[in-house]
Design an enzyme around this catalytic site. Sequence first.
Site, PDB file in Angstrom:
ATOM      1  CG  HIS A  60      -0.342   0.081   2.537  1.00 54.21           C
ATOM      2  ND1 HIS A  60       0.531  -0.858   3.038  1.00 54.21           N
ATOM      3  CD2 HIS A  60      -0.472   1.022   3.520  1.00 54.21           C
ATOM      4  CE1 HIS A  60       0.906  -0.507   4.259  1.00 54.21           C
ATOM      5  NE2 HIS A  60       0.323   0.632   4.557  1.00 54.21           N
ATOM      6  CG  HIS A  62       0.022   4.301   4.878  1.00 50.74           C
ATOM      7  ND1 HIS A  62      -0.809   3.539   5.653  1.00 50.74           N
ATOM      8  CD2 HIS A  62      -0.689   5.417   4.554  1.00 50.74           C
ATOM      9  CE1 HIS A  62      -1.977   4.163   5.797  1.00 50.74           C
ATOM     10  NE2 HIS A  62      -1.932   5.303   5.135  1.00 50.74           N
ATOM     11  CG  ASP A  64       5.130   2.776   7.203  1.00 46.88           C
ATOM     12  OD1 ASP A  64       4.264   3.270   6.459  1.00 46.88           O
ATOM     13  OD2 ASP A  64       4.848   1.990   8.131  1.00 46.88           O
ATOM     14  CG  HIS A 267       3.791  -2.451  10.703  1.00 39.32           C
ATOM     15  ND1 HIS A 267       2.900  -1.630  11.351  1.00 39.32           N
ATOM     16  CD2 HIS A 267       4.140  -1.798   9.578  1.00 39.32           C
ATOM     17  CE1 HIS A 267       2.708  -0.534  10.648  1.00 39.32           C
ATOM     18  NE2 HIS A 267       3.460  -0.596   9.564  1.00 39.32           N
TER      19      HIS A 267
END
Lengths: 300, 300
Positions: A60, A62, A64, A267
Amino acid sequence: MRVTILGNNSALPAFGRHPTAQTVTMYGEVVLIDCGEGTQIQMQRYGIKWKNVNHIFISHMHGDHYFGLPGLINSMSLLGRTAPLNLYGPANLKPIIDAILQAANTELKYPLVFHALPAETELLADTPTFTVHSFPVVHGIDCYGFLIEMKTRGRRILPEKCMEHGIPSEYFEQLKQGKDYVGAAGETIKNELVTEDGPTPKKYAYCSDTLFTESFLHIIQGVDMLYHESTYLEADADKAAARYHSTAIQAAKIAVLANAKQLLLGHFSSKYKDLEIFAEEAMSVFSGTIVSVEGVAYDI
Amino acid sequence: MRVTILGNNSALPAFGRHPTAQTVTMYGEVVLIDCGEGTQIQMQRYGIKWKNVNHIFISHMHGDHYFGLPGLINSMSLLGRTAPLNLYGPANLKPIIDAILQAANTELKYPLVFHALPAETELLADTPTFTVHSFPVVHGIDCYGFLIEMKTRGRRILPEKCMEHGIPSEYFEQLKQGKDYVGAAGETIKNELVTEDGPTPKKYAYCSDTLFTESFLHIIQGVDMLYHESTYLEADADKAAARYHSTAIQAAKIAVLANAKQLLLGHFSSKYKDLEIFAEEAMSVFSGTIVSVEGVAYDI
């Protein structure tokens, strides 16, 4: 099949931990999943060679999970790559990469083949070594998990039996595919006399970032290893829910429901320095839990 | 005024060296120049606080000079920044940052104020602490150098003399500005009796990446420290020219022609492991040469 963790932290780098990236290695071929800032440096540090990477999957948009991608793409070109590189990601990744290359007046020395992730579960990649399916998970923005299935290399040759029956090695490939051997004089040696079942191909599922949800359980059923994000501990379950993330216990529940053989956590929020409690909490639900450590390769 | 090197390598990270980034600190305020991949991690490593950074300058759109910027911008927001951040860069930087933020559905918690670099030399920033001018250098794509000039903090107070003349400390700010003191009874104390000249404000010039050129010499004349890229050694002067880069000797020649007091070298090619020869070559032309080392703060 083994997973090497290059980054196990969430958005903010902290305590020496980096944003998300990991590789899956199968028969020497390397698949990169997510590519947080600094991934190319982590690859150097842990001996992952870019030449073995032909497929990159971005879950995705984002940062990071992909801010290391432009640098890696660039470096591969500077280092002389000519082989095509397959990049799988959300559709809005491509115009960003294009704009970055155009602003630098860069023409890559190799073909970068972009594949937009489909909204629903779909076969994304099918190579002689593995297949990859993507599936939607539940996050604040469009976000996808990946199911990687190794392919069988066929039946396992029994070299002594082959010698016994006088089968030359150039026939081994056909034996692996299950064929019988027919000699020059027309004699037939049954395949099962000179081979045995090969190892069962392994399955790995990658689920990050996501709210606790059972929506993709049917896809990841029976995986040999499940990577599931666990940004928070249970005391912050409300925070996890509000931010479309999961806790270690929620990840463990998914592992149980999916009948996964092992669970790999990652994560982690930068609010936690010590990660031992993640293992404690998750193992209260699922004993086969591993708290991922950067640089470590986990056999599946 | 001091410069801290966060990354001293060129395009490819190598030998533990990172892509270009450096900070200039003046009275506690920090200016960031270029922001290669991993800059936020280097800032953590070397104790540079993002709260002190209100101005970021990006010289050009080659990735090794800005691929760390999206991550840093994001992290500042996640860490609760509310103060405006001034970003100076080529005009095509802004749509890329905008697209990255939009794809992540991110709304920064602080105002990001973008200033497009002008084609010609111009005053870019004027704060109570410093001014910054940008100037074009010669590279494959639009590329800019920066001249940072500290402002004087005025005259230096002589506390004992002030006490002797009974001047209360609330008048010190006016004394610094050169004003005489007038007491309650109308008596005047001449400024030069209770103050002395303050330190001469320092000048720092940043020139990266660029071909050897004298085109900006008039702007950087007499700087206290000159940072000039030196991607190659003299044996690769042809490569330097072909790729719009400079050699260590060329950088030293610019330092001589600019009457710089010190020369700081950086942006080393990843083909060189050992950097000692950069010092040797440059010092044959300009003795005040420093080969930059990551994490080291150089006083100007």
